[in-house]
Design a protein around this motif. Structure first.
Motif, PDB file in Angstrom:
ATOM      1  N   TYR A  77       0.817  -1.231   0.000  1.00  0.00           N
ATOM      2  CA  TYR A  77       0.000   0.000   0.000  1.00  0.00           C
ATOM      3  C   TYR A  77       0.844   1.271   0.000  1.00  0.00           C
ATOM      4  O   TYR A  77       0.290   2.363  -0.082  1.00  0.00           O
ATOM      5  N   ALA A  82      -2.238   2.225  -5.170  1.00  0.00           N
ATOM      6  CA  ALA A  82      -1.654   2.161  -3.821  1.00  0.00           C
ATOM      7  C   ALA A  82      -2.130   3.346  -2.982  1.00  0.00           C
ATOM      8  O   ALA A  82      -2.554   3.166  -1.833  1.00  0.00           O
ATOM      9  N   TYR A  94      -6.010   2.963  -2.343  1.00  0.00           N
ATOM     10  CA  TYR A  94      -6.293   1.895  -1.375  1.00  0.00           C
ATOM     11  C   TYR A  94      -5.806   2.291   0.026  1.00  0.00           C
ATOM     12  O   TYR A  94      -6.451   1.980   1.021  1.00  0.00           O
ATOM     13  N   TRP A  95      -4.669   2.951   0.065  1.00  0.00           N
ATOM     14  CA  TRP A  95      -4.134   3.369   1.370  1.00  0.00           C
ATOM     15  C   TRP A  95      -5.087   4.343   2.048  1.00  0.00           C
ATOM     16  O   TRP A  95      -5.406   4.194   3.239  1.00  0.00           O
TER      17      TRP A  95
END
Lengths: 333, 205
Positions: B79, B122, B125-126
């Motif tokens: 992530y 990334a 989603y993080w």
């Protein structure tokens, strides 16, 4: 001679306070005559000398029936803040209580509520007669206004104002019986299935298991929000107490933009509704966040718009992808 | 021989689908509760409240497991967008979504066991998993246990900021879910990435 004069004075003072009380309840901005109030409070001190926790612990006489006294203790401060707090105790409790021992007939001489609240009683009686508490004569006979409305403690909604305080006060009246086997048994009729044996109190938590966040409901709304029939706007709450079969079970009755709380617990505040900061039912939101009822229409529109844009965006993107894929396929062929 | 790699271990796939099921359940019941109206009969109010409470607590438990599993397995590293050139890679990825995908250009970055996500994924989603989700879960818990919520808030019930944050983060997750499901069709074929989420095997372009 002195006693007679004292009785007359007390009666006159109490009558003035009662009239004031009636006017104030009727929305009239008539202030209590401070002199009369002070006079009544002084007179009541003689009653509270026994009928209070202090009096019970420090009885001024040795010949009192302490068991009976224990059942009639009141907090002078709470009484002073109640609907009847400006009145002389003897306005309702009659002359039989001037001296000790109190007259044998004192209790039966206690004024009925209808003596001051005649119009109200006439309006509410048919509603009460249709109520679950009046279904059986044996139970009805044990009920008076004071069974639910303690005249030494209760304060009307318009005076109490805070809906959370109103909920605590009014629910206490219901739970005093419905959350106590001992008190419930005093009023209960015989069980339909087992004559001669009194109906058992149903567990209050069990019968409300269907209601999500039960405890939260009991802290923030009154039992009667669901256990009385719907009334028209600007009409006072009905005194027809509904049993569990007839009680409101549609959550949307309160949990929607047109919440019935506006005609119930918040009825006395609705006139001040200003949709503060754009919130629907902001007057309810001032006390409780009620999901479904206390919404922000503009925020809802923005959120729905953004979700629609996201959905529309991906659908459009997908459609363009398909069109381009078909064109590429066509070119290859 | 097909060009495919084993990308997703069983625990991630189990977590993903359980998470998906719970999020969809919470979204439907959440909408039923927030927009409660006799003219909008989605899920009956009391039932929606019950399901929302149970599914919400399950999601909290699942999230805790997800965080622990990420720490234990080292999956958390996926992530983290790795510099240098994060911005440039995001721009390149964005350009592909807006232009390249229509022209049939290949994905700008190849998926590998070391890098499951492109830089844009990334970051997204993080933000969703480590910012939006915790706020949604904490506010949800405060709804369940209002004694821990502030008492008052600018003359309103103290639950108001909790409710608004819960509502907005819930809406962000619904929007993310819509985009996420759609972007799942941008693999080698429209269904290949959905298959990956079941089998764990990723088909390279």
């Amino acid at each position: 001679m002195f006693r007679s004069w004292r009785k007359t004075t007390a009666a006159v003072a109490a009558f003035v306070a009662c009239v004031w009380s009636f006017q104030a309840h009727a929305g009239d901005a008539v202030a209590a005559d401070p002199e009369v109030v002070e006079k009544n409070r002084k007179a009541n001190e003689a009653c509270f000398a026994c009928h209070s926790e202090f009096g019970f612990k420090n009885p001024p006489r040795t010949d009192m029936d302490m068991k009976k006294l224990a059942e009639t203790l009141y907090d002078p401060k709470v009484f002073a803040g109640s609907n009847h707090g400006t009145m002389d105790c003897r306005q309702c409790h009659g002359q039989g209580y001037n001296d000790y021992p109190h007259s044998e007939t004192g209790k039966s001489e206690t004024s009925p509520c209808s003596e001051c609240h005649a119009t109200k009683v006439a309006r509410l009686e048919p509603q009460y007669d249709a109520s679950v508490h009046a279904r059986l004569e044996s139970v009805k006979a044990k009920f008076t206004c004071a069974t639910c409305h303690d005249p030494h403690i209760d304060l009307g909604a318009t005076l109490l104002k805070d809906p959370l305080k109103i909920a605590v006060q009014d629910n206490k009246a219901c739970l005093e019986c419905h959350d106590s086997d001992e008190v419930f048994a005093k009023y209960a009729a015989d069980d339909d299935k087992t004559p001669g044996i009194k109906k058992k109190r149903p567990n209050i938590d069990t019968i409300h298991e269907w209601l999500p966040n039960t405890k939260r409901h009991w802290q923030t709304v009154r039992c009667v929000e669901c256990h009385t029939p719907e009334v028209k706007a600007n009409r006072p709450l009905s005194h027809e107490i509904l049993d569990k079969e007839k009680a409101e079970k549609n959550c949307l009755s309160c949990h929607s933009a047109n919440s019935s709380l506006k005609t119930r617990l918040y009825r006395h505040l609705v006139k001040d509704e200003q949709d503060r900061l754009g919130f629907t039912n902001s007057i309810i939101l001032s006390s409780s966040y009620v999901i479904g009822a206390t919404r922000h229409p503009l925020l809802d529109k923005i959120v729905i718009g953004l979700v629609a844009l996201t959905l529309g965006g991906v659908l459009l993107h997908g459609a363009i992808r398909i069109v381009f894929a078909i064109r590429r396929k066509g070119k290859k062929q | 021989m097909s060009d495919r790699i084993y990308l997703l271990p069983l625990w991630i796939r189990l977590w993903h689908w359980t998470n998906a099921l719970l999020i969809i359940t919470l979204a439907v019941t959440g909408i039923s509760l927030h927009f409660a109206d006799p003219k909008l009969p989605l899920v009956e109010f009391a039932l929606a409240a019950r399901i929302h409470d149970i599914a919400g607590l399950a999601l909290v438990a699942l999230y805790v497991l997800f965080v622990i599993a990420n720490i234990v397995t080292g999956n958390w590293w996926q992530y983290v967008p790795k510099p240098p050139g994060v911005l440039e890679r995001c721009v390149k990825q964005g350009r592909w979504y807006m232009v390249g995908i229509f022209k049939g250009e290949p994905h700008p970055y190849r998926v590998s066991e070391e890098a499951n996500f492109n830089a844009m994924q990334a970051i997204a989603y993080w933000v969703i998993m480590y910012v939006v989700m915790p706020v949604m879960l904490i506010t949800g818990l405060l709804f369940l246990y209002p004694e821990f919520a502030p008492d008052r808030f600018f003359g309103f019930d103290g639950l108001l900021p909790v409710a608004i944050l819960h509502y907005l983060t819930g809406a962000v997750i619904i929007m993310f879910m819509i985009a996420h499901i759609y972007l799942g069709t941008t693999g080698k074929t429209a269904t290949s990435m959905f298959k990956t989420m079941f089998t764990g095997w990723y088909e390279q372009h």
